[in-house]
Design a protein around this motif. Structure first.
Motif, PDB file in Angstrom:
ATOM      1  N   THR A 153       0.845  -1.185   0.000  1.00  0.00           N
ATOM      2  CA  THR A 153       0.000   0.000   0.000  1.00  0.00           C
ATOM      3  C   THR A 153       0.884   1.240   0.000  1.00  0.00           C
ATOM      4  N   ALA A 154       0.692   2.111  -0.967  1.00  0.00           N
ATOM      5  CA  ALA A 154       1.522   3.307  -1.088  1.00  0.00           C
ATOM      6  C   ALA A 154       1.043   4.393  -0.128  1.00  0.00           C
ATOM      7  N   SER A 155       1.761   5.491  -0.090  1.00  0.00           N
ATOM      8  CA  SER A 155       1.433   6.580   0.830  1.00  0.00           C
ATOM      9  C   SER A 155       0.097   7.241   0.507  1.00  0.00           C
ATOM     10  N   ASP A 156      -0.430   7.028  -0.707  1.00  0.00           N
ATOM     11  CA  ASP A 156      -1.737   7.578  -1.056  1.00  0.00           C
ATOM     12  C   ASP A 156      -2.878   6.687  -0.583  1.00  0.00           C
ATOM     13  N   GLY A 157      -2.545   5.578   0.101  1.00  0.00           N
ATOM     14  CA  GLY A 157      -3.562   4.688   0.644  1.00  0.00           C
ATOM     15  C   GLY A 157      -4.073   3.647  -0.330  1.00  0.00           C
ATOM     16  N   LYS A 158      -3.555   3.631  -1.556  1.00  0.00           N
ATOM     17  CA  LYS A 158      -3.999   2.678  -2.570  1.00  0.00           C
ATOM     18  C   LYS A 158      -3.041   1.498  -2.652  1.00  0.00           C
ATOM     19  N   VAL A 159      -3.578   0.355  -3.062  1.00  0.00           N
ATOM     20  CA  VAL A 159      -2.793  -0.877  -3.179  1.00  0.00           C
ATOM     21  C   VAL A 159      -2.289  -1.013  -4.614  1.00  0.00           C
ATOM     22  N   TYR A 160      -0.991  -1.246  -4.747  1.00  0.00           N
ATOM     23  CA  TYR A 160      -0.393  -1.318  -6.079  1.00  0.00           C
ATOM     24  C   TYR A 160       0.222  -2.678  -6.385  1.00  0.00           C
ATOM     25  N   GLY A 161       0.120  -3.637  -5.490  1.00  0.00           N
ATOM     26  CA  GLY A 161       0.754  -4.920  -5.774  1.00  0.00           C
ATOM     27  C   GLY A 161       0.125  -6.068  -5.022  1.00  0.00           C
ATOM     28  N   VAL A 162       0.502  -7.260  -5.446  1.00  0.00           N
ATOM     29  CA  VAL A 162       0.084  -8.489  -4.776  1.00  0.00           C
ATOM     30  C   VAL A 162       1.345  -9.273  -4.408  1.00  0.00           C
ATOM     31  N   PRO A 163       1.591  -9.506  -3.130  1.00  0.00           N
ATOM     32  CA  PRO A 163       2.806 -10.242  -2.740  1.00  0.00           C
ATOM     33  C   PRO A 163       2.714 -11.711  -3.112  1.00  0.00           C
ATOM     34  N   TYR A 164       3.824 -12.265  -3.608  1.00  0.00           N
ATOM     35  CA  TYR A 164       3.832 -13.707  -3.866  1.00  0.00           C
ATOM     36  C   TYR A 164       4.852 -14.427  -3.002  1.00  0.00           C
ATOM     37  N   ASN A 165       5.675 -13.703  -2.265  1.00  0.00           N
ATOM     38  CA  ASN A 165       6.505 -14.344  -1.250  1.00  0.00           C
ATOM     39  C   ASN A 165       6.983 -13.325  -0.241  1.00  0.00           C
ATOM     40  N   THR A 166       7.487 -13.792   0.857  1.00  0.00           N
ATOM     41  CA  THR A 166       8.064 -12.933   1.872  1.00  0.00           C
ATOM     42  C   THR A 166       9.207 -13.701   2.515  1.00  0.00           C
ATOM     43  N   ASP A 167       9.991 -13.042   3.329  1.00  0.00           N
ATOM     44  CA  ASP A 167      11.077 -13.748   3.992  1.00  0.00           C
ATOM     45  C   ASP A 167      11.360 -13.127   5.346  1.00  0.00           C
ATOM     46  N   SER A 168      12.311 -13.692   6.051  1.00  0.00           N
ATOM     47  CA  SER A 168      12.632 -13.217   7.388  1.00  0.00           C
ATOM     48  C   SER A 168      14.142 -13.208   7.564  1.00  0.00           C
ATOM     49  N   ARG A 169      14.594 -12.544   8.609  1.00  0.00           N
ATOM     50  CA  ARG A 169      16.012 -12.500   8.930  1.00  0.00           C
ATOM     51  C   ARG A 169      16.237 -13.186  10.269  1.00  0.00           C
ATOM     52  N   GLY A 170      17.308 -13.921  10.382  1.00  0.00           N
ATOM     53  CA  GLY A 170      17.594 -14.623  11.625  1.00  0.00           C
ATOM     54  C   GLY A 170      19.053 -14.540  12.005  1.00  0.00           C
ATOM     55  N   LEU A 171      19.339 -14.900  13.220  1.00  0.00           N
ATOM     56  CA  LEU A 171      20.708 -14.971  13.705  1.00  0.00           C
ATOM     57  C   LEU A 171      21.076 -16.450  13.810  1.00  0.00           C
ATOM     58  N   TRP A 172      22.074 -16.873  13.028  1.00  0.00           N
ATOM     59  CA  TRP A 172      22.478 -18.271  12.966  1.00  0.00           C
ATOM     60  C   TRP A 172      23.792 -18.463  13.718  1.00  0.00           C
ATOM     61  N   TYR A 173      23.940 -19.635  14.308  1.00  0.00           N
ATOM     62  CA  TYR A 173      25.191 -19.919  15.009  1.00  0.00           C
ATOM     63  C   TYR A 173      25.579 -21.368  14.796  1.00  0.00           C
ATOM     64  N   ASN A 174      26.871 -21.654  14.957  1.00  0.00           N
ATOM     65  CA  ASN A 174      27.427 -22.983  14.723  1.00  0.00           C
ATOM     66  C   ASN A 174      27.547 -23.730  16.045  1.00  0.00           C
ATOM     67  N   LYS A 175      26.756 -24.773  16.224  1.00  0.00           N
ATOM     68  CA  LYS A 175      26.734 -25.511  17.495  1.00  0.00           C
ATOM     69  C   LYS A 175      28.079 -26.184  17.778  1.00  0.00           C
ATOM     70  N   ASP A 176      28.753 -26.633  16.734  1.00  0.00           N
ATOM     71  CA  ASP A 176      30.049 -27.291  16.937  1.00  0.00           C
ATOM     72  C   ASP A 176      31.067 -26.315  17.515  1.00  0.00           C
ATOM     73  N   ILE A 177      31.059 -25.084  16.984  1.00  0.00           N
ATOM     74  CA  ILE A 177      31.987 -24.073  17.498  1.00  0.00           C
ATOM     75  C   ILE A 177      31.627 -23.694  18.930  1.00  0.00           C
ATOM     76  N   PHE A 178      30.336 -23.564  19.191  1.00  0.00           N
ATOM     77  CA  PHE A 178      29.903 -23.234  20.554  1.00  0.00           C
ATOM     78  C   PHE A 178      30.361 -24.307  21.545  1.00  0.00           C
ATOM     79  N   LYS A 179      30.220 -25.556  21.144  1.00  0.00           N
ATOM     80  CA  LYS A 179      30.651 -26.660  22.019  1.00  0.00           C
ATOM     81  C   LYS A 179      32.158 -26.603  22.229  1.00  0.00           C
ATOM     82  N   GLN A 180      32.884 -26.296  21.168  1.00  0.00           N
ATOM     83  CA  GLN A 180      34.351 -26.240  21.224  1.00  0.00           C
ATOM     84  C   GLN A 180      34.851 -25.209  22.236  1.00  0.00           C
ATOM     85  N   VAL A 181      34.161 -24.073  22.338  1.00  0.00           N
ATOM     86  CA  VAL A 181      34.629 -23.007  23.232  1.00  0.00           C
ATOM     87  C   VAL A 181      33.881 -22.967  24.560  1.00  0.00           C
TER      88      VAL A 181
END
Length: 243
Positions: A153-181
Motif C-alpha cells: 500500500t503506497a502513501s496515497d492509501g492505494k494498493v499497487y501490488g500483490v505479494p507472492y513471497n516474503t522472507d525473514s532475517r535470523g541470527l544463525w550460530y554454529n553448534k560445533d563451534i559453541f561446544k568447542q569453546v
C-alpha cells in the motif's frame, strides 16, 4: 542493552514483503516485440511479466510458474509470457526503472521489492489494484496477513501490488563451534550483550575463527543496507555506532 524484538523465530526479524507483483500502467496496444504486451499476429492478447533471472533461465521456479499459469489461464485468447531480465539485483532495479519511463518498453506486470513501490506509484508508473482486489476472494478472506497488505500500500492509501513471497532475517550460530569453546549448544540470547559476549568468548578461545559475520560494503548492495543494517535497527531501535 535492549532485548531482541521477536519475529518469526526467537531471534528473527521479519521483513514484511520482499518480492511483489505490481500492476504496471504500460500500454496494451504496442507491438508484440516491445516491452509491454499487445496482440500478436494470431490475435492473441499477450501479457508480459518482467522479473529478475539470476541465471537459471527456463529452469527457474518463477519462470515455470508463469508458463503453468499461462497454460491454465481460462481465457485461451490470452497468453502470459515471461520476460526475464538477467542481471544482478541492483542492475535489475536500474533496468526496470528505465523500462517504466516509456509505454513502448514498460512491461504489463513487473516484480519489484516493496521499498520501490512508493516512488514508482508517485511517478505514475503503476496502476492501483483496489477495485480488482475487492472482487478477489483470497484478498479478503485472510489469505494475506495485514502486514503484507500494508507493504504493498503506497502513501496515497492505494494498493499497487500483490505479494507472492516474503522472507525473514535470523541470527544463525554454529553448534560445533559453541561446544568447542564451552558455550551452550542450545543458545537462546535474550539481549545484544549475550550475542557480544558469545562473540568475545569465541575470539578468545578460538582466535582463528571469525566470531561474528555480516554483509558489509557496497558490493553486496541490498544485502548490506537492508538485510544487515536495517535488520539491526529493527532489532535494537538504537544507533548502530558508539559516538
Amino acid at each position: 542493552m535492549k532485548s531482541f524484538k521477536r519475529g518469526l523465530g526467537f531471534v528473527t526479524t521479519t521483513l514484511l514483503s520482499v518480492s511483489m507483483l505490481f500492476g504496471c500502467a504500460g500500454g496494451k496496444d504496442t507491438p508484440d516485440d516491445a516491452g509491454s504486451g499487445g496482440t500478436d499476429s494470431g490475435g492473441k492478447t499477450v501479457i508480459n511479466v518482467t522479473f529478475r533471472d539470476d541465471g537459471i533461465g527456463e529452469n527457474g521456479s518463477f519462470y515455470k510458474w508463469l508458463k503453468e499459469m499461462s497454460a491454465a489461464f481460462p481465457d485461451k485468447s490470452v497468453e502470459i509470457r515471461p520476460a526475464p531480465i538477467q542481471a544482478s539485483e541492483g542492475d535489475y532495479f536500474a533496468k526496470v526503472a528505465l523500462a517504466l519511463k516509456s509505454k513502448d518498453t514498460a512491461p504489463d506486470i513487473v516484480t519489484e521489492d516493496t521499498f520501490i513501490l512508493n516512488s514508482d506509484a508517485s511517478a505514475g508508473y503503476l496502476e492501483p489494484l483496489d477495485e480488482r482486489l475487492a472482487q478477489w476472494e483470497d484478498w479478503g478472506n485472510g489469505s494475506f496477513i495485514e502486514a503484507m497488505k500494508k507493504g504493498v500500500t503506497a502513501s496515497d492509501g492505494k494498493v499497487y501490488g500483490v505479494p507472492y513471497n516474503t522472507d525473514s532475517r535470523g541470527l544463525w550460530y554454529n553448534k560445533d563451534i559453541f561446544k568447542q569453546v564451552g558455550l551452550p549448544e542450545e543458545w537462546q540470547p535474550k539481549t545484544w550483550e549475550d550475542v557480544l559476549n558469545a562473540a568475545r568468548t569465541i575470539k578468545e578461545k578460538a582466535p582463528d575463527i571469525v566470531p561474528i559475520w555480516m554483509n558489509m560494503g557496497k558490493a553486496t548492495g541490498e544485502a548490506t543496507s537492508m538485510q544487515t543494517y536495517e535488520m539491526l535497527l529493527y532489532g535494537t531501535g538504537e544507533r548502530l555506532y558508539d559516538g
